[in-house]
Design a protein around this motif. Structure first.
Motif, PDB file in Angstrom:
ATOM      1  N   UNK A  48      36.855  33.831  42.142  1.00  0.00           N
ATOM      2  CA  UNK A  48      36.178  33.115  41.062  1.00  0.00           C
ATOM      3  C   UNK A  48      35.227  34.066  40.344  1.00  0.00           C
ATOM      4  N   UNK A  49      35.345  34.105  39.018  1.00  0.00           N
ATOM      5  CA  UNK A  49      34.377  34.868  38.216  1.00  0.00           C
ATOM      6  C   UNK A  49      33.350  33.898  37.664  1.00  0.00           C
ATOM      7  N   UNK A  65      26.383  29.529  36.010  1.00  0.00           N
ATOM      8  CA  UNK A  65      26.521  28.876  34.716  1.00  0.00           C
ATOM      9  C   UNK A  65      27.878  28.166  34.703  1.00  0.00           C
ATOM     10  N   UNK A  66      27.902  26.815  34.667  1.00  0.00           N
ATOM     11  CA  UNK A  66      29.176  26.080  34.769  1.00  0.00           C
ATOM     12  C   UNK A  66      30.217  26.502  33.730  1.00  0.00           C
ATOM     13  N   UNK A  67      29.766  26.895  32.539  1.00  0.00           N
ATOM     14  CA  UNK A  67      30.703  27.258  31.470  1.00  0.00           C
ATOM     15  C   UNK A  67      31.436  28.563  31.759  1.00  0.00           C
ATOM     16  N   UNK A  68      30.944  29.341  32.713  1.00  0.00           N
ATOM     17  CA  UNK A  68      31.530  30.657  32.979  1.00  0.00           C
ATOM     18  C   UNK A  68      32.408  30.687  34.227  1.00  0.00           C
ATOM     19  N   UNK A  69      32.447  29.600  34.980  1.00  0.00           N
ATOM     20  CA  UNK A  69      33.164  29.591  36.259  1.00  0.00           C
ATOM     21  C   UNK A  69      34.666  29.472  36.003  1.00  0.00           C
ATOM     22  N   UNK A  70      35.428  30.491  36.423  1.00  0.00           N
ATOM     23  CA  UNK A  70      36.870  30.476  36.230  1.00  0.00           C
ATOM     24  C   UNK A  70      37.552  31.249  37.358  1.00  0.00           C
ATOM     25  N   UNK A  71      38.785  30.869  37.646  1.00  0.00           N
ATOM     26  CA  UNK A  71      39.582  31.567  38.651  1.00  0.00           C
ATOM     27  C   UNK A  71      40.308  32.723  37.984  1.00  0.00           C
ATOM     28  N   UNK A  72      40.098  33.944  38.483  1.00  0.00           N
ATOM     29  CA  UNK A  72      40.786  35.103  37.916  1.00  0.00           C
ATOM     30  C   UNK A  72      42.086  35.392  38.656  1.00  0.00           C
ATOM     31  N   UNK A  73      42.162  34.974  39.908  1.00  0.00           N
ATOM     32  CA  UNK A  73      43.404  35.113  40.666  1.00  0.00           C
ATOM     33  C   UNK A  73      43.352  34.116  41.818  1.00  0.00           C
ATOM     34  N   UNK A  74      44.511  33.559  42.159  1.00  0.00           N
ATOM     35  CA  UNK A  74      44.587  32.606  43.268  1.00  0.00           C
ATOM     36  C   UNK A  74      45.935  32.774  43.952  1.00  0.00           C
ATOM     37  N   UNK A  75      45.920  32.792  45.274  1.00  0.00           N
ATOM     38  CA  UNK A  75      47.181  32.911  46.008  1.00  0.00           C
ATOM     39  C   UNK A  75      48.015  31.632  45.885  1.00  0.00           C
ATOM     40  N   UNK A  76      47.345  30.502  45.606  1.00  0.00           N
ATOM     41  CA  UNK A  76      48.021  29.222  45.392  1.00  0.00           C
ATOM     42  C   UNK A  76      47.139  28.396  44.461  1.00  0.00           C
ATOM     43  N   UNK A  77      47.673  27.876  43.365  1.00  0.00           N
ATOM     44  CA  UNK A  77      46.833  27.131  42.412  1.00  0.00           C
ATOM     45  C   UNK A  77      46.186  25.887  43.004  1.00  0.00           C
ATOM     46  N   UNK A  78      46.717  25.393  44.128  1.00  0.00           N
ATOM     47  CA  UNK A  78      46.126  24.214  44.752  1.00  0.00           C
ATOM     48  C   UNK A  78      44.739  24.445  45.313  1.00  0.00           C
ATOM     49  N   UNK A  79      44.338  25.711  45.482  1.00  0.00           N
ATOM     50  CA  UNK A  79      43.000  26.013  46.010  1.00  0.00           C
ATOM     51  C   UNK A  79      41.936  26.107  44.917  1.00  0.00           C
ATOM     52  N   UNK A  81      23.960  37.985  35.743  1.00  0.00           N
ATOM     53  CA  UNK A  81      24.994  38.944  36.130  1.00  0.00           C
ATOM     54  C   UNK A  81      26.328  38.225  36.308  1.00  0.00           C
ATOM     55  N   UNK A  82      27.388  38.897  35.900  1.00  0.00           N
ATOM     56  CA  UNK A  82      28.739  38.387  36.110  1.00  0.00           C
ATOM     57  C   UNK A  82      29.281  38.976  37.408  1.00  0.00           C
ATOM     58  N   UNK A  83      29.732  38.117  38.310  1.00  0.00           N
ATOM     59  CA  UNK A  83      30.264  38.579  39.579  1.00  0.00           C
ATOM     60  C   UNK A  83      31.599  37.907  39.873  1.00  0.00           C
ATOM     61  N   UNK A  84      32.347  38.502  40.797  1.00  0.00           N
ATOM     62  CA  UNK A  84      33.587  37.919  41.291  1.00  0.00           C
ATOM     63  C   UNK A  84      33.366  37.499  42.734  1.00  0.00           C
ATOM     64  N   UNK A  85      33.656  36.247  43.036  1.00  0.00           N
ATOM     65  CA  UNK A  85      33.348  35.656  44.340  1.00  0.00           C
ATOM     66  C   UNK A  85      34.642  35.282  45.046  1.00  0.00           C
ATOM     67  N   UNK A  86      34.923  35.851  46.225  1.00  0.00           N
ATOM     68  CA  UNK A  86      36.121  35.449  46.965  1.00  0.00           C
ATOM     69  C   UNK A  86      35.861  34.189  47.786  1.00  0.00           C
TER      70      UNK A  86
END
Length: 204
Positions: free
Chosen positions: A123-124, A134-148, A173-178
């Motif tokens: 998640x970025x 920031x809710x407007x910035x939360x997005x999935x950049x990659x997912x092993x399965x879209x159901x997650x 700051x913009x971060x990527x969260x696994x």
């Protein structure tokens, strides 16, 4: 990996583990891979001892980047007084990366749990100066399965972080969260099975 700092002697922290001050700059790091997706690696260099004019440095190796053989840190690269601290920084531009303080456990999607499917979502998100995403910035950049994805987004939105800092000041700051999903064999009695990541008895 080989770590070099100018001046030498910086304390190196990689994925939360502090390397021993043994005089050796060589370190072998086994990068964790879940469902075929490499986790980000966070490397920090801290002045040792703390010295005026020297500042902490950070390097984030993202999931789609190879881990470098050699990492060099220029410890006197400090932010100038003219820096715009109201702007949003990239995760490699901050001296103190954000750290998750609290938040919900990811809720395992029931269908994937019963099917025995494990996975990961990256998640970025932008973390503000109060430690909130920031809710407007939360997005999935990659997912092993879209159901997650939806569960991972809700986990990030419900979490708080220690804000990132530049020159001692809190910044956006913009971060990527696994967010990982692993099926467990045992679950503490206090947790619902779907939160713990366990299949119900009928799923075995």
């Amino acid at each position: 990996m080989v770590f070099l700092s100018d001046p030498p002697g910086a304390t190196i922290v990689i994925d939360g583990d502090t390397l021993p001050q043994s005089g050796s700059s060589d370190y072998h790091h086994q990068r964790q891979v879940i469902a075929g997706i490499p986790l980000p690696v966070i490397i920090r260099a801290l002045p040792h001892p703390p010295t005026p004019g020297l500042c902490p440095q950070a390097l984030v190796v993202h999931y789609n980047q190879p881990v470098p053989d050699t990492v060099r840190f220029q410890m006197n690269h400090c932010r100038g007084s003219g820096q715009d601290f109201t702007s949003t920084f990239g995760d490699t531009a901050v001296e103190e990366p954000p750290a998750r303080l609290q938040g919900p456990r990811p809720i395992y999607p029931a269908g994937l749990l019963q099917a025995g499917i494990e996975g990961i979502v990256l998640i970025k998100a932008t973390i503000d100066t109060t430690g909130k995403p920031d809710p407007a910035t939360v997005e999935a950049v990659v997912a092993s399965n879209p159901g997650f994805v939806e569960s991972a987004k809700m986990t990030v939105l419900g979490s708080t972080w220690r804000p990132a800092k530049v020159s001692g000041r809190k910044v956006r700051v913009v971060i990527t969260i696994p967010i990982t999903y692993t099926i467990r064999r045992e679950c503490p009695p206090s947790l619902p099975r779907i939160q713990c990541g366990m299949r119900s008895p009928s799923g075995h």
